[in-house]
Each structure stands twice: as C-alpha cells, then as structure tokens.
Design a protein around this motif. Structure first.
Motif, PDB file in Angstrom:
ATOM      1  N   LEU A 189       0.974  -1.260  -0.159  1.00 42.07           N
ATOM      2  CA  LEU A 189       0.116   0.422  -0.132  1.00 42.07           C
ATOM      3  C   LEU A 189       0.828   0.918  -0.232  1.00 42.07           C
ATOM      4  O   LEU A 189       0.897   1.871  -0.560  1.00 42.07           O
ATOM      5  N   GLU A 190       2.053   1.146   0.848  1.00 46.64           N
ATOM      6  CA  GLU A 190       2.732   2.867   1.147  1.00 46.64           C
ATOM      7  C   GLU A 190       3.689   2.221  -0.473  1.00 46.64           C
ATOM      8  O   GLU A 190       4.796   3.610  -0.496  1.00 46.64           O
ATOM      9  N   ARG A 191       3.920   1.335  -1.317  1.00 43.07           N
ATOM     10  CA  ARG A 191       4.412   2.042  -2.531  1.00 43.07           C
ATOM     11  C   ARG A 191       4.945   3.026  -3.252  1.00 43.07           C
ATOM     12  O   ARG A 191       2.811   3.039  -3.442  1.00 43.07           O
ATOM     13  N   PRO A 192       5.401   3.151  -3.852  1.00 46.51           N
ATOM     14  CA  PRO A 192       5.132   4.115  -4.981  1.00 46.51           C
ATOM     15  C   PRO A 192       4.473   4.020  -6.042  1.00 46.51           C
ATOM     16  O   PRO A 192       4.567   2.652  -6.531  1.00 46.51           O
ATOM     17  N   GLN A 193       3.562   5.556  -6.777  1.00 45.61           N
ATOM     18  CA  GLN A 193       2.422   4.899  -7.903  1.00 45.61           C
ATOM     19  C   GLN A 193       2.696   4.032  -8.938  1.00 45.61           C
ATOM     20  O   GLN A 193       2.288   2.880  -9.407  1.00 45.61           O
ATOM     21  N   HIS A 194       4.196   4.368  -8.837  1.00 52.02           N
ATOM     22  CA  HIS A 194       4.200   3.331 -10.747  1.00 52.02           C
ATOM     23  C   HIS A 194       5.408   2.341 -10.474  1.00 52.02           C
ATOM     24  O   HIS A 194       6.034   1.717 -10.992  1.00 52.02           O
ATOM     25  N   CYS A 195       5.595   2.193  -8.969  1.00 50.54           N
ATOM     26  CA  CYS A 195       6.999   1.035  -8.641  1.00 50.54           C
ATOM     27  C   CYS A 195       6.141  -0.555  -8.548  1.00 50.54           C
ATOM     28  O   CYS A 195       5.710  -0.415  -7.848  1.00 50.54           O
ATOM     29  N   PRO A 196       6.627  -1.197  -9.812  1.00 54.02           N
ATOM     30  CA  PRO A 196       6.618  -3.096  -9.408  1.00 54.02           C
ATOM     31  C   PRO A 196       7.107  -3.302  -8.309  1.00 54.02           C
ATOM     32  O   PRO A 196       7.900  -2.409  -7.300  1.00 54.02           O
ATOM     33  N   ALA A 197       6.307  -4.542  -7.936  1.00 50.32           N
ATOM     34  CA  ALA A 197       6.768  -5.509  -6.829  1.00 50.32           C
ATOM     35  C   ALA A 197       7.997  -5.947  -7.404  1.00 50.32           C
ATOM     36  O   ALA A 197       8.563  -5.829  -8.056  1.00 50.32           O
ATOM     37  N   LEU A 198       8.715  -5.894  -6.176  1.00 51.88           N
ATOM     38  CA  LEU A 198      10.514  -6.349  -6.115  1.00 51.88           C
ATOM     39  C   LEU A 198      10.506  -7.317  -5.616  1.00 51.88           C
ATOM     40  O   LEU A 198      11.375  -8.351  -5.477  1.00 51.88           O
ATOM     41  N   GLU A 199       9.737  -7.640  -4.899  1.00 53.09           N
ATOM     42  CA  GLU A 199       9.958  -9.038  -4.382  1.00 53.09           C
ATOM     43  C   GLU A 199      10.001 -10.469  -5.011  1.00 53.09           C
ATOM     44  O   GLU A 199       9.384  -9.873  -5.742  1.00 53.09           O
ATOM     45  N   PRO A 200      10.465 -11.504  -4.333  1.00 48.71           N
ATOM     46  CA  PRO A 200      10.477 -12.513  -5.514  1.00 48.71           C
ATOM     47  C   PRO A 200       9.505 -12.712  -5.289  1.00 48.71           C
ATOM     48  O   PRO A 200       8.840 -13.757  -4.366  1.00 48.71           O
ATOM     49  N   TYR A 201       9.011 -13.646  -6.873  1.00 50.00           N
ATOM     50  CA  TYR A 201       8.051 -14.935  -6.539  1.00 50.00           C
ATOM     51  C   TYR A 201       8.023 -16.528  -6.017  1.00 50.00           C
ATOM     52  O   TYR A 201       9.307 -16.668  -6.257  1.00 50.00           O
ATOM     53  N   ARG A 202       7.841 -16.848  -6.069  1.00 51.34           N
ATOM     54  CA  ARG A 202       7.717 -18.598  -5.217  1.00 51.34           C
ATOM     55  C   ARG A 202       7.006 -19.580  -6.705  1.00 51.34           C
ATOM     56  O   ARG A 202       7.009 -18.801  -7.586  1.00 51.34           O
ATOM     57  N   SER A 203       8.287 -20.663  -6.613  1.00 57.27           N
ATOM     58  CA  SER A 203       7.349 -21.496  -7.737  1.00 57.27           C
ATOM     59  C   SER A 203       5.671 -21.633  -8.352  1.00 57.27           C
ATOM     60  O   SER A 203       5.522 -22.180  -9.546  1.00 57.27           O
ATOM     61  N   ALA A 204       5.336 -21.574  -7.286  1.00 56.76           N
ATOM     62  CA  ALA A 204       4.021 -22.044  -7.545  1.00 56.76           C
ATOM     63  C   ALA A 204       3.182 -20.516  -8.082  1.00 56.76           C
ATOM     64  O   ALA A 204       2.091 -21.080  -8.454  1.00 56.76           O
ATOM     65  N   GLU A 205       3.231 -19.425  -8.256  1.00 58.37           N
ATOM     66  CA  GLU A 205       3.180 -18.499  -8.569  1.00 58.37           C
ATOM     67  C   GLU A 205       3.292 -18.301 -10.352  1.00 58.37           C
ATOM     68  O   GLU A 205       2.729 -18.076 -11.038  1.00 58.37           O
ATOM     69  N   LEU A 206       4.618 -18.694 -10.469  1.00 51.52           N
ATOM     70  CA  LEU A 206       5.456 -18.266 -11.796  1.00 51.52           C
ATOM     71  C   LEU A 206       5.501 -19.807 -12.822  1.00 51.52           C
ATOM     72  O   LEU A 206       4.465 -19.540 -13.514  1.00 51.52           O
ATOM     73  N   LEU A 207       4.994 -21.290 -12.311  1.00 47.58           N
ATOM     74  CA  LEU A 207       4.721 -22.108 -12.844  1.00 47.58           C
ATOM     75  C   LEU A 207       2.868 -22.519 -13.839  1.00 47.58           C
ATOM     76  O   LEU A 207       3.265 -22.318 -15.205  1.00 47.58           O
TER      77      LEU A 207
END
Length: 656
Positions: A189-207
């Motif tokens: 919620l606090e992230r800058p308006q145009h900044c995407p998520a920088l956290e790493p994704y898990r295998s379950a989210e990418l596969l």
C-alpha cells in the motif's frame, strides 16, 4: 597538531584545485532535478515517488570531484524516475542558506532520501571533526566524503525533516543498491504509485503462467539470494509497456527443474502466444538483459504525456504508408539521399541568397560530401558537379534559385540526379514527425567520418585538410548556420565548444561523433520526440555489438576499441545497402582513387563535354557568354556604322 595542519592544507588544496569547474557543477542538461529553496519542499514532501537528494556546496572539493559520479548515477537510473528520483541542491547559493539549515545540512556532500512511509530510522555517524580529534583516521579517509541519506514519510508534515544516514561507500553500485532497498522496504500500500513489486516470486506463482496466452511478454529472471540484478532490471523496464519482469531466487527448485535453468542469473521468456524459451544473452549482465527485453517486438516506451496532434499537412498521427522492411544492422543509401534532398531542397531554401559566411559554409559542406560520399552513382556525380560549379564560379553572392536549377538538372547534364522524395528506411518512424531527417543527418555525418578515416587523402587540396577533425568542423559550422532546429543547434555548439578541439585524429573524430550522438539520445529518451517503437537507447545495442559492452564495479562501460571497430564496419562502404535507393545502382566502394582517376570516371560517364574537362554548367555559361559577346559586337558594329555614315554626310556637305 601538525597532522591537523596537514589535513587542512590538503582540503584547501583539493577545493582550490577544482575551483575552475566549480562555478556550476550541474546544469539543466544533466538527467537529474535541480532543486532550490522554492522547489525542494513541493518536490519531496507529499510526493508519490521516493527521492534521493544530494545537498552539496559548489566550493567543496569533495563535491566537485564527486559531481561526475553523481551525474553517472542519475543517468544510470534515469528510467527509474517514476519510482525514485535524483536531485541536487547547492547550499553555497545564498538563497538556499535557510533551507539547508532547516534540513540540518552540516557537511557536504549530504544525500537525503525521501522515503515513502518509513517508520524506522537509521543511526547517524559521528561528525568528522570528532573523528579527527579522537580516532585520528588516515588522511585518505578524511578526504572521502560520507554518503548521507534522509528518509521522509509520504504526505509528511512540513515540519518533518527526516533522519540522516551516512555510509562510507559512495560508488554508483552501492548507491543504486541503496535506492533499491529503499523501494523494496515499502509495503504494497505504501509503495510508490508506479513502482512494481520487487519481492521474489515463488514457484507456485510462476509455474501456472507457463503455456498461458497473454497480451504481453513475461520475463522470469532467476538469480542468487544476494543479487540485485532482478530488481534493477525490473526498474529499468519501468517505462516500457509490453513486458513484465518477475524475479525468482535460485532456491526455487521446482521452477529450476521445470525450466531447466542451471546458471544464474538467467532469464526465461514467456511469449504472448503461449510459447516459452530461454532468453539468450551474450553476457549475463544487467545492461544486456534490459536491452534485450526492450528490443522485443511490440515492446515500446510508454509515456503518460499525450503526444501533440499535428494538423499540418503530412504530420498526422498515423503513417501515410506502411513501414518498409529494413535490417537494423545495415545503413541504407536511401536515408543518405533523403537527408541530402531535405537539406538542399527544404532547409537551404529558407535562404534566398548565399553570401559571406553562409556561402563559405555551404561550399565547405558540398566539398566535403563530394569527396567523401560513398554511394557514387547519380548523387555522387551531382555533388561533384555542384562542388566544381561553386569553386569555379567567381561570385560572392549566389541566389538559391541557381543552386536549385542545378539540383533539378535543368541544363541537362547526363548522369546527375537527386531524388525529390523523403524515403526513410533505417530512419523511418512509427508515425510522421518522428526520427526521419535528424536521424538521417546523423547517419550521413557518421558515414562521412568513417569514410575520411579510411581515406584521409580524399580531402587533399580542398582547404579542409589542415583541420584535425574536418568532418566535425564542417558539421559544426553547418548546424550553426543552416540547421532548422535552433535549440538543437545550441546544444550541439555547446558540446563542440567544450571538446571538439581536443580531437586530434580521424579515429577520435569517429568516436567523438558517436559519443555525442549517444548523449543526445540519453537526453531525449522518453521525450515527445522519442519514437515509442524505436526508443532512444545507448547504441550500438548488445544485439549489434556484444563486445562493445562491459561492466565495471556493477556499472555499464563501453569498450571503445571494439566500438571503433564496429563503427568502421557498420558505416563502411561495404555495409551500405542500395535497396530502396532512387538514384539508381552504383558501385559502392571506398574512396581510394586519386583525383585524376575520379576525373576520368566522370569523363567516361559525362560525354564529350566532360571529356574536355568542363561540366555542363561550365559549357552553359560559356555559351551564354558567347551569345552576349556576339550581341555586344553587333551593337558595336551598328554603332560605328551609323556614326561613320553620319560623319560622311556631314563632311560631304561642306562648301568647296
């Protein structure tokens, strides 16, 4: 006590030694924000993006020495500006005294970072004077400025001045990673308006994404746990649409097994049609990954600024004709012809007469092109004819109409022709008004620098051979005198005034023009003149010259020797394509032939007139002079005939 005196002398020496260039460390041309007492608070307080601001003093030797590094940092993260912006404020300016005092600036340079929704603070280092008295560090440590950052809350009150953080490492990579950490420490919620998520994704989210159709590319960048590359590439693509970058860690074994990834960092590309493959990169570097993703078909620079809707004839927001197929690894003669056509028939036409300095600049330009133009054919012969005509014509003023008559070949000189069509190929844009003439003019002068590098004797006996950088000097004078974009001309003149006199040979001439072209591209990237389908980027790209790019301390650097080799090959005569040319086929070869041999070639193609050593224009002038002389003699004859008859009549009537 002696050590303190030595330190004081060293600091004063550093400041005085750099005083010559301390008048203005940063300008509007630098890719950062110049802040002042009136703009600082509106910029950083209640901002939708993070900020890192350097508070400096123009008399501080450390600040002067560090200014080049700060500019390189700003250029390196220029595409991150929607998420985090870079700024500077000069506390030595009298109008900024109060705001620097208000923000607690005591030492220079001090870097303050506006951190969105930061609810923790970092410790403040002990001031330098205490370190001198107690710790007594070595001299070189005292001469190294600390990195100071200030964190602010989003929508913070005007009384909030944040907390200063100081770090000893001030190199570009360290500061860039600090900026990444600042952004990643925001909640969703606090992230800058145009900044995407920088956290790493898990295998379950990418596969589940593998094999799925989409309206964009998805790049999965797999890296080690301590790597910043994935987050930096995400921010590099922040201003581009058509591709999304997601990072995953090398500990995600199911993902690695499925994608068969064994080396890190690696990029796996999911295409819009559902297919997927490894993205081959010549080098596993951030610059290579970012450049390759930007060059994918359909990926373009997005802008929240609306482009102007041109209403002039020929400047609609859609192309009047489909894009022509072209190869970006080649240079097209058609672009050179279109540049000369626009230059001679459009830009020059604004000058009804040519005289004085304008005439000299025009003569030098035509002489340069006639000697170095590699295309040959009808355009080459036209330039040679025009050059000969200008040299032999003993006039101090030439009307433009006379030049146009020769361009249109109204005297019927065989084998001389310049197409009257703007046919851009390598310089075509996605819509009218983009790229086109400026691109082709850059290309023309790049070709001329390389041609001169391959045959420096071509300018012998032209009056230009005495200059160390004749192509650049002629280009400088032409841009200053004739180029239609006045602001562009001022920028180029400023760059030439600063460094063109340092060019000492043909090799440096080739590299200087390439370097200035890249600087212009960097300055205009993302502006309204930037073509979204052909975004301005450092050139050559890794796909054209992988060996031109290297990385030093995490920062992209150029291998200048390999760049020079590439430029010679790319703009050389062997790489010029006649496809789409309107001048007709011609033998393209480097200009190594001597002047008599070239004259023989002209005589062979020009008929009996050229065989006598004269051009068609010369013969036309001779014919005109002959007719005028005949008329003058006839007038003299009738004058004296009538006069003698009157004399006879007068004396015949005298009385005897």
């Amino acid at each position: 006590m002696f050590r303190l005196w030595l330190v004081a002398v060293a600091v004063l020496w550093a400041a005085c030694g750099c005083a010559g260039r301390s008048a203005r460390l940063y300008t509007e041309e630098d890719p950062l924000e110049l802040l002042s007492s009136g703009s600082l608070k509106p910029a950083v307080i209640n901002s939708s993006s993070a900020w890192i601001v350097q508070f400096f003093s123009s008399w501080c030797g450390h600040c002067i020495q560090y200014s080049d590094t700060w500019k390189l940092l700003a250029q390196d993260v220029k595409d991150w500006q929607d998420a985090i912006r870079v700024g500077v404020l000069d506390c030595a300016q009298e109008e900024n005294f109060d705001v620097c005092k208000e923000f607690g600036i005591k030492f220079y340079p001090t870097f303050k970072v506006r951190y969105i929704h930061c609810y923790y603070t970092l410790c403040v280092c002990v001031c330098v004077c205490v370190c001198v008295c107690v710790c007594r560090p070595p001299l070189e440590l005292l001469l190294t400025p600390c990195l100071c950052c200030q964190y602010f809350k989003a929508h913070s009150a005007s009384t909030d001045r944040g907390v200063t953080y100081r770090g000893a490492d001030r190199e570009i990579q360290a500061v860039r990673q600090l900026m990444v950490s600042i952004l990643q420490n925001h909640t969703e919620l606090e992230r800058p308006q145009h900044c995407p998520a920088l956290e790493p994704y898990r295998s379950a989210e990418l596969l589940p994404l593998i094999g799925q159709r989409s309206d964009h590319y998805t790049a999965i960048l797999v890296e080690g746990p301590d790597s910043f590359m994935g987050r930096e590439v995400i921010l590099d693509l922040l201003q581009f649409s058509g591709v999304q970058v997601k990072r995953a860690l090398s500990s995600e074994l199911p993902l690695l097994d499925t994608l068969k990834i064994t080396t890190f960092p690696s990029v796996y590309l999911l295409q819009p049609n559902g297919s997927h493959t490894h993205l081959h990169s010549p080098k596993p570097l951030r610059f290579f990954f970012s450049s390759l993703l930007r060059s994918l078909p359909g990926v373009k620079r997005s802008s929240r600024l609306d482009r102007p809707s041109y209403t002039a004839v020929g400047l609609g927001d859609k192309r009047a004709e489909p894009m022509r197929e072209f190869n970006s690894s080649q240079v097209y003669i058609a672009d050179l012809e279109a540049a000369l056509h626009y230059l001679l028939r459009v830009e020059l036409a604004t000058h009804s007469t040519l005289e004085g300095e304008e005439l000299k600049v025009f003569k030098d330009f035509i002489t340069l092109v006639s000697k170095l133009y590699p295309g040959g054919g009808s355009v080459g012969r036209l330039m040679e004819t025009l050059s000969d005509w200008l040299i032999r014509l003993p006039l101090h003023t030439i009307p433009y109409k006379a030049v146009l008559d020769l361009l249109e070949n109204r005297v019927g000189i065989p084998g001389v022709f310049l197409g009257a069509e703007l046919r851009w190929i390598g310089c075509q844009g996605s819509m009218a008004g983009l790229r086109g003439y400026p691109c082709s003019l850059w290309t023309l002068f790049h070709v001329l620098t390389v041609q001169y590098d391959s045959d420096q004797s071509a300018l012998r006996n032209t009056g230009l051979e005495g200059e160390a950088a004749p192509v650049l000097q002629v280009m400088r004078r032409y841009v200053r005198t004739f180029f239609g974009c006045e602001e562009c001309g001022r920028h180029f003149e400023r760059a030439a005034k600063d460094s063109v006199d340092q060019v000492e040979n043909a090799e440096q001439q080739v590299l200087w023009l390439w370097e200035q072209h890249n600087r212009v591209n960097n300055r205009l990237a993302g502006s309204l003149s930037d073509d979204p389908l052909f975004p301005k980027a450092p050139w050559p790209s890794p796909s054209l010259c992988a060996s031109c790019h290297e990385e030093k301390n995490g920062v992209h650097v150029w291998n200048r020797n390999n760049v020079l080799h590439f430029l010679r090959r790319h703009y050389g005569a062997a790489n010029l394509s006649q496809r789409y040319s309107v001048s007709g086929p011609a033998d393209i070869a480097p200009r190594h032939t001597s002047s008599p041999e070239r004259e023989a070639e002209g005589r062979a193609g020009g008929g009996w007139v050229a065989a006598l050593g004269f051009t068609g224009v010369d013969m036309s002038l001779c014919l005109l002079l002959y007719i005028c002389s005949g008329l003058f003699l006839m007038l003299l004859f009738f004058f004296f005939k009538v006069r003698s008859r009157r004399w006879k009549l007068r004396y015949s009537r005298l009385p005897l």
